[in-house]
Design a protein around this motif. Structure first.
Motif, PDB file in Angstrom:
ATOM      1  N   MET A 225      62.403 147.820  48.808  1.00  0.00           N
ATOM      2  CA  MET A 225      61.162 148.657  48.974  1.00  0.00           C
ATOM      3  C   MET A 225      59.920 147.584  48.464  1.00  0.00           C
TER       4      MET A 225
ATOM      5  N   PHE B 165      60.894 155.829  52.007  1.00  0.00           N
ATOM      6  CA  PHE B 165      61.528 154.779  51.365  1.00  0.00           C
ATOM      7  C   PHE B 165      62.530 155.020  50.285  1.00  0.00           C
TER       8      PHE B 165
ATOM      9  N   MET C 286      61.924 150.255  52.750  1.00  0.00           N
ATOM     10  CA  MET C 286      60.747 150.984  53.014  1.00  0.00           C
ATOM     11  C   MET C 286      60.181 150.844  54.317  1.00  0.00           C
TER      12      MET C 286
ATOM     13  N   THR D 179      62.739 145.185  52.872  1.00  0.00           N
ATOM     14  CA  THR D 179      63.855 145.381  52.083  1.00  0.00           C
ATOM     15  C   THR D 179      63.937 144.205  50.886  1.00  0.00           C
TER      16      THR D 179
END
Length: 107
Positions: A101, A24, A29, A99
């Motif tokens: 993260m 990430f 991530m 998106t």
């Protein structure tokens, strides 16, 4: 800042579900989620965009009120705040990409 996952990032969520953070950065991530047959990823929502890819197995996906069976090689997109979840019909794994993260996954 780039972070790499390892076996220490695997977390047993209970009910036959395990989550492993792969890598990430602040804006993205990647997470691998393993499911035993019959395990449930409860319907939930979050403010992140999400793409899920079926690495193996078979699932019943519930996304925004729609239900569809998905299996290896299938994928789906979930926009922010869209209710979604899965039921594992055959032992499998999902690759989830978020998106931005998921800070909540780091605690």
């Amino acid at each position: 800042m780039i972070k790499y996952g390892n076996s220490a990032t695997e977390k047993n969520l209970g009910g036959g579900v395990c989550r492993k953070i792969l890598a990430f950065g602040e804006e993205i991530m990647a997470v691998e989620v393993s499911f035993e047959e019959g395990a449930v990823g409860s319907v939930h929502s979050h403010p992140h965009s999400q793409i899920s890819y079926v690495l193996e197995g078979r699932f019943e996906a519930r996304i925004g009120g729609e239900v569809k069976e998905i299996s290896q090689g299938d994928s789906y997109y979930t926009e922010p705040d869209m209710p979604h979840g899965v039921v594992c019909l055959e032992k499998g794994k999902l690759l989830d990409v978020f998106t931005p993260m998921r800070m909540d996954f780091l605690s």
